[in-house]
Structure formats: structure tokens, C-alpha cells
Design a protein around this motif. Structure first.
Motif, PDB file in Angstrom:
ATOM      1  N   GLU A 154       0.840  -1.191   0.000  1.00 36.64           N
ATOM      2  CA  GLU A 154       0.000   0.000   0.000  1.00 36.64           C
ATOM      3  C   GLU A 154       0.880   1.247   0.000  1.00 36.64           C
ATOM      4  OE1 GLU A 154      -3.379   0.424   0.171  1.00 36.64           O
ATOM      5  OE2 GLU A 154      -3.869  -1.718   0.092  1.00 36.64           O
ATOM      6  N   ASP A 155       0.248   2.361  -0.363  1.00 42.31           N
ATOM      7  CA  ASP A 155       0.938   3.632  -0.144  1.00 42.31           C
ATOM      8  C   ASP A 155       0.791   4.005   1.326  1.00 42.31           C
ATOM      9  OD1 ASP A 155      -1.717   4.234   0.027  1.00 42.31           O
ATOM     10  OD2 ASP A 155      -1.701   5.852  -1.450  1.00 42.31           O
ATOM     11  N   GLY A 156       1.388   5.099   1.722  1.00 38.28           N
ATOM     12  CA  GLY A 156       1.287   5.518   3.110  1.00 38.28           C
ATOM     13  C   GLY A 156       2.162   4.682   4.031  1.00 38.28           C
ATOM     14  N   ALA A 203      10.693   5.652  -1.448  1.00 39.27           N
ATOM     15  CA  ALA A 203      10.035   4.887  -0.392  1.00 39.27           C
ATOM     16  C   ALA A 203      11.079   4.502   0.657  1.00 39.27           C
ATOM     17  CB  ALA A 203       9.402   3.635  -0.986  1.00 39.27           C
ATOM     18  N   ILE A 204      10.649   4.437   1.902  1.00 38.54           N
ATOM     19  CA  ILE A 204      11.599   4.135   2.975  1.00 38.54           C
ATOM     20  C   ILE A 204      11.134   2.917   3.750  1.00 38.54           C
ATOM     21  CG2 ILE A 204      10.491   5.704   4.634  1.00 38.54           C
ATOM     22  CD1 ILE A 204      13.365   6.350   5.640  1.00 38.54           C
ATOM     23  N   ILE A 205      12.073   2.047   4.046  1.00 36.80           N
ATOM     24  CA  ILE A 205      11.799   0.878   4.872  1.00 36.80           C
ATOM     25  C   ILE A 205      12.653   0.986   6.120  1.00 36.80           C
ATOM     26  CG2 ILE A 205      11.947  -1.632   5.035  1.00 36.80           C
ATOM     27  CD1 ILE A 205      11.436  -1.798   2.054  1.00 36.80           C
ATOM     28  N   PHE A 206      11.995   1.067   7.282  1.00 35.53           N
ATOM     29  CA  PHE A 206      12.699   1.113   8.560  1.00 35.53           C
ATOM     30  C   PHE A 206      12.822  -0.305   9.101  1.00 35.53           C
ATOM     31  CE2 PHE A 206      10.884   5.497   8.649  1.00 35.53           C
ATOM     32  CZ  PHE A 206      12.088   6.189   8.736  1.00 35.53           C
ATOM     33  N   ASP A 207      14.045  -0.756   9.271  1.00 37.91           N
ATOM     34  CA  ASP A 207      14.287  -2.103   9.797  1.00 37.91           C
ATOM     35  C   ASP A 207      14.547  -2.001  11.301  1.00 37.91           C
ATOM     36  OD1 ASP A 207      14.895  -4.732  10.234  1.00 37.91           O
ATOM     37  OD2 ASP A 207      16.851  -4.663   9.236  1.00 37.91           O
ATOM     38  N   GLU A 208      13.455  -2.143  12.076  1.00 37.83           N
ATOM     39  CA  GLU A 208      13.529  -2.142  13.544  1.00 37.83           C
ATOM     40  C   GLU A 208      14.243  -0.894  14.064  1.00 37.83           C
ATOM     41  OE1 GLU A 208      15.054  -5.862  14.939  1.00 37.83           O
ATOM     42  OE2 GLU A 208      13.535  -7.032  13.908  1.00 37.83           O
ATOM     43  N   ILE A 209      13.845   0.252  13.521  1.00 33.24           N
ATOM     44  CA  ILE A 209      14.412   1.513  14.000  1.00 33.24           C
ATOM     45  C   ILE A 209      13.983   1.791  15.430  1.00 33.24           C
ATOM     46  CG2 ILE A 209      12.504   2.968  13.180  1.00 33.24           C
ATOM     47  CD1 ILE A 209      14.635   5.051  12.396  1.00 33.24           C
ATOM     48  N   ASP A 210      12.940   1.082  15.894  1.00 27.03           N
ATOM     49  CA  ASP A 210      12.412   1.299  17.241  1.00 27.03           C
ATOM     50  C   ASP A 210      13.141   0.489  18.301  1.00 27.03           C
ATOM     51  OD1 ASP A 210      11.531  -1.275  16.688  1.00 27.03           O
ATOM     52  OD2 ASP A 210       9.526  -0.611  16.152  1.00 27.03           O
ATOM     53  N   THR A 211      14.210  -0.214  17.922  1.00 24.67           N
ATOM     54  CA  THR A 211      14.944  -1.022  18.894  1.00 24.67           C
ATOM     55  C   THR A 211      15.382  -0.169  20.083  1.00 24.67           C
ATOM     56  OG1 THR A 211      15.752  -2.507  17.178  1.00 24.67           O
ATOM     57  CG2 THR A 211      16.973  -2.475  19.246  1.00 24.67           C
ATOM     58  N   GLY A 212      15.095  -0.656  21.288  1.00 19.66           N
ATOM     59  CA  GLY A 212      15.512   0.054  22.493  1.00 19.66           C
ATOM     60  C   GLY A 212      14.498   1.053  22.997  1.00 19.66           C
ATOM     61  N   THR A 213      13.347   1.135  22.328  1.00 21.66           N
ATOM     62  CA  THR A 213      12.304   2.050  22.793  1.00 21.66           C
ATOM     63  C   THR A 213      11.058   1.251  23.160  1.00 21.66           C
ATOM     64  OG1 THR A 213      11.407   2.375  20.573  1.00 21.66           O
ATOM     65  CG2 THR A 213      13.145   3.881  21.291  1.00 21.66           C
ATOM     66  N   SER A 214      10.162   1.879  23.898  1.00 25.96           N
ATOM     67  CA  SER A 214       8.913   1.213  24.290  1.00 25.96           C
ATOM     68  C   SER A 214       7.947   2.263  24.798  1.00 25.96           C
ATOM     69  CB  SER A 214       9.171   0.161  25.373  1.00 25.96           C
ATOM     70  OG  SER A 214       9.743   0.783  26.528  1.00 25.96           O
ATOM     71  N   GLY A 262       4.307   8.908   6.534  1.00 26.33           N
ATOM     72  CA  GLY A 262       3.555   8.139   5.546  1.00 26.33           C
ATOM     73  C   GLY A 262       2.530   8.948   4.784  1.00 26.33           C
ATOM     74  N   ARG A 263       2.183  10.118   5.290  1.00 22.30           N
ATOM     75  CA  ARG A 263       1.245  10.978   4.557  1.00 22.30           C
ATOM     76  C   ARG A 263       1.923  11.652   3.369  1.00 22.30           C
ATOM     77  NH1 ARG A 263      -0.134  12.268  10.118  1.00 22.30           N
ATOM     78  NH2 ARG A 263      -2.147  11.294  10.645  1.00 22.30           N
ATOM     79  N   LYS A 264       3.254  11.669   3.379  1.00 21.06           N
ATOM     80  CA  LYS A 264       4.009  12.327   2.310  1.00 21.06           C
ATOM     81  C   LYS A 264       4.680  11.327   1.378  1.00 21.06           C
ATOM     82  CE  LYS A 264       5.193  16.093   5.519  1.00 21.06           C
ATOM     83  NZ  LYS A 264       4.874  15.436   6.801  1.00 21.06           N
ATOM     84  N   MET A 265       4.854  10.086   1.835  1.00 21.12           N
ATOM     85  CA  MET A 265       5.593   9.098   1.060  1.00 21.12           C
ATOM     86  C   MET A 265       5.235   7.700   1.552  1.00 21.12           C
ATOM     87  SD  MET A 265       9.276   9.673   2.963  1.00 21.12           S
ATOM     88  CE  MET A 265      10.092   8.343   2.102  1.00 21.12           C
ATOM     89  N   GLN A 266       5.720   6.711   0.844  1.00 23.44           N
ATOM     90  CA  GLN A 266       5.489   5.329   1.270  1.00 23.44           C
ATOM     91  C   GLN A 266       6.504   4.961   2.354  1.00 23.44           C
ATOM     92  OE1 GLN A 266       6.526   2.135  -1.481  1.00 23.44           O
ATOM     93  NE2 GLN A 266       4.662   1.022  -0.935  1.00 23.44           N
ATOM     94  N   VAL A 267       6.004   4.457   3.478  1.00 27.58           N
ATOM     95  CA  VAL A 267       6.854   4.057   4.594  1.00 27.58           C
ATOM     96  C   VAL A 267       6.457   2.645   5.019  1.00 27.58           C
ATOM     97  CG1 VAL A 267       7.552   4.542   6.969  1.00 27.58           C
ATOM     98  CG2 VAL A 267       7.055   6.428   5.407  1.00 27.58           C
ATOM     99  N   VAL A 268       7.441   1.773   5.105  1.00 24.55           N
ATOM    100  CA  VAL A 268       7.228   0.417   5.632  1.00 24.55           C
ATOM    101  C   VAL A 268       8.184   0.242   6.798  1.00 24.55           C
ATOM    102  CG1 VAL A 268       7.310  -2.052   5.151  1.00 24.55           C
ATOM    103  CG2 VAL A 268       6.598  -0.462   3.352  1.00 24.55           C
ATOM    104  N   THR A 269       7.673  -0.176   7.932  1.00 25.54           N
ATOM    105  CA  THR A 269       8.553  -0.394   9.078  1.00 25.54           C
ATOM    106  C   THR A 269       8.416  -1.815   9.594  1.00 25.54           C
ATOM    107  OG1 THR A 269       9.236   0.438  11.237  1.00 25.54           O
ATOM    108  CG2 THR A 269       6.877   0.447  10.777  1.00 25.54           C
ATOM    109  N   ILE A 270       9.548  -2.431   9.861  1.00 27.77           N
ATOM    110  CA  ILE A 270       9.582  -3.747  10.511  1.00 27.77           C
ATOM    111  C   ILE A 270       9.695  -3.492  12.005  1.00 27.77           C
ATOM    112  CG2 ILE A 270      10.897  -5.880  10.759  1.00 27.77           C
ATOM    113  CD1 ILE A 270      11.832  -5.452   7.859  1.00 27.77           C
ATOM    114  N   THR A 271       8.753  -4.001  12.774  1.00 29.52           N
ATOM    115  CA  THR A 271       8.702  -3.644  14.195  1.00 29.52           C
ATOM    116  C   THR A 271       8.302  -4.824  15.057  1.00 29.52           C
ATOM    117  OG1 THR A 271       7.730  -2.105  15.781  1.00 29.52           O
ATOM    118  CG2 THR A 271       6.304  -2.859  14.002  1.00 29.52           C
ATOM    119  N   HIS A 272       8.717  -4.745  16.324  1.00 27.92           N
ATOM    120  CA  HIS A 272       8.258  -5.689  17.343  1.00 27.92           C
ATOM    121  C   HIS A 272       7.365  -4.994  18.364  1.00 27.92           C
ATOM    122  CE1 HIS A 272      10.702  -9.095  16.108  1.00 27.92           C
ATOM    123  NE2 HIS A 272      11.735  -8.291  15.968  1.00 27.92           N
ATOM    124  N   LEU A 273       7.059  -3.721  18.139  1.00 33.60           N
ATOM    125  CA  LEU A 273       6.302  -2.953  19.120  1.00 33.60           C
ATOM    126  C   LEU A 273       4.850  -2.799  18.697  1.00 33.60           C
ATOM    127  CD1 LEU A 273       8.872  -0.139  19.960  1.00 33.60           C
ATOM    128  CD2 LEU A 273       8.481  -2.294  21.156  1.00 33.60           C
TER     129      LEU A 273
END
Length: 557
Positions: free
Chosen positions: A21-23, A454-465, A480-491
Motif C-alpha cells: 500500500e501507499d502511506g 520509499a523508505i523501509i525502517f528495519d527495527e528503528i524502534d529497537t531500544g524504545t517502548s 507516511g502521509r508524504k511518502m510510502q513508509v514500511v517499518t519492521i517492528t516488534h512494538l
């Protein structure tokens, strides 16, 4: 944007196809499910290094194909320059990896070299992993961020035109200076050779004439004797050729009335008489001119020895070639004499070009410094939202000693996370978690000023909660309102904010385990977020919490 990704026979993936999807989209799954495998396949199709071990066991090749909508990226010129078919709504990148270790790359079914695939891939997707945070310490990256925010692109293009001219005239000046230095080192030698050849007073044809005259002087007695004998035989006191021809002419002329060819023969005899008589007179005169002259012979030998010595020295076969050498030395001396004037002219041009470069660089520097305050404010504001209320951020400018393709500015991002902590370069002060947050803030900031891939974040949230993770999700959602963003997350806080949610999992087959991915529907998404909250055993509380997170995320949109 990335529209779809297809993978065949890559590590644990036998066959996979997923549409995007976009966004803002999220991708979750248990540790070891294969999220990194999917990223590895994506890296392969974006032009990264290939390894035949990535091919699934028992397969001859693996194929990864990604389809993009590239209408927002102004890539028409890139496609034209690389002779590729341009379809802004449908661009397909494909990479094939063979078990032999060879790989093939394609853009819209046209084979391309791997570096072309990588150049294009870099402009389509930005895969942001932990190691990419190191970019923040790179001064070139920092300068690029500043330029995006300052809007210097048009001015930089004009600056680089001036800079290229400056480099060209500088190169020309350096080359001429080196040439002058080499020529000056040889000047004494060249000048000596020129003066020696000028002193020789060379003239074309001289050598041939002297050699002929020398031969005549050496054989003077022989020549004189031969000429005397010839003159006597032709027209001497006794029987001679001229007299015999004249008598023959008279006899033939008397037959003119009786013999039809007498006139022809008489005419031919008359011609022979005239020629032989002239020859007799000439040889008789020459015999008196030929005299042995030892002084003249000695001078000629000395002159010829001089010419021969010069020819041997310069390794040429004739006086004419020596004259060419003399003229070449003269031209070289003229060039040496003209160097000072040319270098002065080029130095003046270089100074004017450098000033034009410095003027443009000054304009760019003014724009960058004007934008730096806005950058500092936006970064601090976002970092405060991410749970770092005492963040201070500053851009330090310094002048480079010489102009570069980017201008005269050296920039450094300075950062402090705590009160009373001095500002220091990002690389020397920020922790891994702080760097991740800072990079997220940077990319969220520049997304509003430039068309980013398009940007893919690979667990950029590591160490946060908790609340910080929720704020990071807000930033990614806004991005994501301006571009396609995909993030891989555990949160779960981040997973709940996605417009689309993809789930990566393993499936055991008869003989091997396969990695799968699917887009979750509303109920599946609720269950997955509950799993992320409570672990493998879902509880009523975790399900209720998941519903609350999803409801809050929908309200945020």
C-alpha cells in the motif's frame, strides 16, 4: 512507491508475492520468522551483492522482482540516458541469481549492468537499518540534509557550472606551468643547439653541390685530360668528327635533285653538326676552367665534415633535415619565451573564475545558514516528542580551505541529550538509541521538502517502548502521509498505527520450512497485536488492549 514484491527460491522462500500500500505500512512476525530474508531479497533486486548460497537448496536459480510506480521521481532523463523503456506507472526491476554464481539484472525486461540497477534502486527505496544510522556522522550527508532544507538545488547547479569552469582553467594552468618548468629545465640545451645550427649557416642543396665540387677537384687532372681529348676528337686540327659530319652534310645536300630522301638526311646531318660543334666548343672551354685547387678542396672537406658531424649529432640524413631541427629548436624557444605571457593570462582567468565560484558559494552559504535555525528547531521539537526533553541540536559551519563541488561550507551536526552537557559532534556523543531517533527526525523533517524514495525502517524502534514508541509511530505515520513508509517492528504501539499490516511467518512443509507473508485483515491484525502485547498466549486483556490501540490509531488518522 513499491507496488509489489515477488520472490522465488530465495533461502527459505520457495515462492512469495505481496502487494504493498501507499502511506504507512507495518511488517511484524516472530523473531526468526524471516523478515530479514525478505529484506535480503529486496536488497538483491536493488543491486546489492549476490551470493549463490542464497538460492534455495535444490533450485537452479532464484528470481526477485519488484514493481514500482515511479511517476513522482522525475526519472525520465535517467531512463533516456541509459536507453531504457520509461513507463512512470509501472517500472519492474528483476534480479536472477544462478547456481553457477552468475547473476543477471533487468529493468523493464531490458538487461542492464548491476551498477545501473543499483543507481536506480537507490532512487526508489531507502532501506534504513541500524548501520545506516552511521550516515548521521557523515559530513556529506549532513550537508545534503542542510541543502534540502535550504532549497539550494537550483543555485548549486549554477555553482557547479562555475566550479567546473574553475577546475578546467586550473587544470589548464597547472598543465602549462608543469610544461613551462620542464621546458625551462631544457632551455639552455635547446638554446645552445639552436645557436650552433644558426652558426653553421645551413642552406638547402649546399651539401650536394659541395660533394660534387669536391669530386671534381679530387679528379681535376683526369677530368681536364678527358675534356682535352674529347675536344680534339670532335674538332681538332686533324681528322675530326665535326669536319666529317660537315663533309657528309655537303655530300648529301648535292644529291637533293637526284635522291628523294637526301633532304631528310641532310637535315639530320646538319642537326648533328650543330650539336657536335657546340659540344666541341663547350668541352674546349671547360678544359681550361678545370684546375686543381688544394686550398678550395681543404675548405670543402672541412665544411662537409661540419655538416656530417651535425647530421650525426642530430641523427638526421641531410642538411634539409638539419634545417628542420633548427626551426624546431627555434619554435621551442619561442614557446618558452611565450610561457610567461600565457601563464599570466591563465592566472588572471583563474582568479576571475575563482571569484565567481566564491561569490556563488557565498550565496549558497547564506541560504544554508539561514535554514540552519529552522533545522535546529524542527529536530529539537521532534526529539522532545520522542522523550528527550533536554535535547539540544546545532549546526556548526566552518570554511573549507578550497572550493569543492558542494561549495565552501563544512558542516557538523552537534548534539547533546542531557542538561549541562556540552554540544559535541553526533558521532562522539549520541548513543545507538539516540541516533535512531535523531535519524528518524531528520528523515521526517526533509520529507516535507523533497520527493524522497520509499523508505523501509528495519527495527528503528529497537531500544524504545511505551510512550516513546507511540511517538515514533506518530512520526512514521505522519511521514507516511508524504511518502510510502514500511517499518519492521516488534512494538504493538507502532504496529497499530499502520495503514496496512503484513505478517511474516514460517510454515513447515513435508521436507522443509518456508517463509510466508500475508496481509492481515482486521481480526487477524487484532490477534497479532495482542500476541505482540502478551506473547504466544493471548488473553482477554491483551485483545482488549489491542482493540484500544487500533481504535486510537484510527482516530489519529
Amino acid at each position: 512507491m513499491l507496488e509489489s514484491l515477488s520472490i522465488k527460491n530465495f533461502i527459505l522462500i520457495d515462492e512469495l508475492h505481496i502487494g504493498f500500500e501507499d502511506g504507512f505500512s507495518v511488517l511484524t512476525g516472530e523473531t526468526g520468522a524471516g523478515k530479514s530474508i525478505i529484506l535480503g531479497a529486496l536488497a538483491l533486486v536493488l543491486g546489492q551483492r549476490a551470493d549463490s548460497k542464497s538460492i534455495q537448496a535444490g533450485s537452479e536459480k532464484c528470481v526477485v522482482e519488484a514493481a514500482f510506480d515511479i511517476s513522482a521521481y522525475a526519472l525520465k532523463t535517467f531512463f533516456a540516458e541509459n536507453d531504457l523503456e520509461y513507463d512512470p506507472q509501472r517500472c519492474i526491476l528483476r534480479r536472477e541469481l544462478l547456481s553457477s554464481g552468475k547473476s543477471r539484472a533487468f529493468v523493464n525486461d531490458s538487461p542492464v549492468q548491476l551498477y545501473i540497477l543499483k543507481l536506480l534502486g537507490d532512487r526508489l527505496i531507502d532501506v534504513h537499518s541500524q548501520h545506516q544510522n552511521l550516515l548521521l556522522a557523515d559530513t556529506h550527508f549532513q550537508l545534503n540534509v542542510t541543502d534540502v532544507m535550504a532549497g539550494t538545488a537550483a543555485l548549486l547547479e549554477k555553482y557547479r557550472e562555475e566550479y567546473d569552469r574553475y577546475l578546467a582553467v586550473t587544470s589548464q594552468l597547472n598543465g602549462l606551468t608543469e610544461k613551462m618548468q620542464r621546458a625551462k629545465a631544457e632551455e639552455a640545451y635547446v638554446r645552445y643547439q639552436s645557436e650552433e645550427l644558426h652558426a653553421a649557416r645551413l642552406s638547402e642543396g649546399e651539401q650536394t653541390e659541395l660533394e660534387q665540387e669536391r669530386d671534381m677537384l679530387v679528379h681535376a687532372e683526369e677530368i681536364k685530360s678527358a675534356l682535352y681529348r674529347v675536344a680534339s676528337l670532335l674538332n681538332g686540327d686533324g681528322p675530326c668528327a665535326v669536319q666529317m659530319i660537315r663533309d657528309s652534310f655537303t655530300a648529301m645536300e648535292s644529291l637533293a635533285s637526284h635522291f628523294s630522301r637526301a633532304g631528310e638526311f641532310a637535315e639530320r646531318l646538319h642537326t648533328a653538326f650543330v650539336d657536335l660543334n657546340d659540344l666541341a666548343l663547350e668541352t674546349d672551354a671547360l678544359k681550361d676552367d678545370v684546375e686543381f685547387n688544394p686550398e678550395r678542396l681543404e675548405w670543402i672537406n672541412q665544411r662537409l665534415n661540419t655538416l656530417y658531424a651535425l647530421q650525426q649529432k642530430h641523427r638526421v640524413p641531410s642538411v634539409e633535415a638539419l634545417i628542420d631541427c633548427r626551426e624546431a629548436f627555434d619554435r621551442q624557444l619561442q614557446l618558452i619565451d611565450s610561457f610567461d605571457e600565457e601563464i599570466a593570462s591563465l592566472t588572471e582567468r583563474q582568479a576571475a573564475s575563482r571569484q565567481a565560484v566564491l561569490d556563488r558559494a557565498g550565496e549558497i552559504s547564506h541560504m544554508r545558514k539561514a535554514a540552519s535555525e529552522l533545522i535546529e528547531q524542527q529536530i529539537v521539537r521532534r526529539m522532545v516528542l520522542l522523550g528527550m526533553p533536554h535535547t539540544r541540536f546545532s549546526i556548526e559551519f566552518s570554511d573549507r580551505p578550497q572550493p569543492t563541488a558542494d561549495g565552501m561550507d563544512e558542516v557538523a551536526f552537534l548534539f547533546a541529550a542531557n542538561k549541562n552537557e556540552p554540544l559535541k559532534p553526533v558521532a562522539r556523543t549520541a548513543s545507538g538509541g539516540e541516533i535512531s531517533r535523531l535519524m528518524l527526525c531528520v528523515k521526517a523533517m526533509i520529507a516535507g521538502y523533497a520527493a524522497l524514495p520509499a523508505i523501509i525502517f528495519d527495527e528503528i524502534d529497537t531500544g524504545t517502548s511505551g510512550e516513546i514508541a507511540d511517538k515514533m509511530a506518530d512520526i512514521m505515520q505522519d511521514l507516511g502521509r508524504k511518502m510510502q513508509v514500511v517499518t519492521i517492528t516488534h512494538l504493538p504501539q507502532i504496529a497499530a498505527k499502520g495503514k496496512a499490516h503484513y505478517f511474516v511467518y514460517k510454515e513447515d512443509g513435508e521436507d522443509r520450512t518456508h517463509t510466508r507473508i500475508r496481509r492481515l485483515d482486521a481480526q487477524e491484525r487484532e490477534n497479532e497485536i495482542a500476541r505482540m502485547l502478551s506473547g504466544a498466549t493471548r488473553t482477554d486483556a491483551s485483545l482488549a488492549n489491542a482493540r484500544e490501540l487500533l481504535h486510537a490509531a484510527r482516530n489519529d488518522k
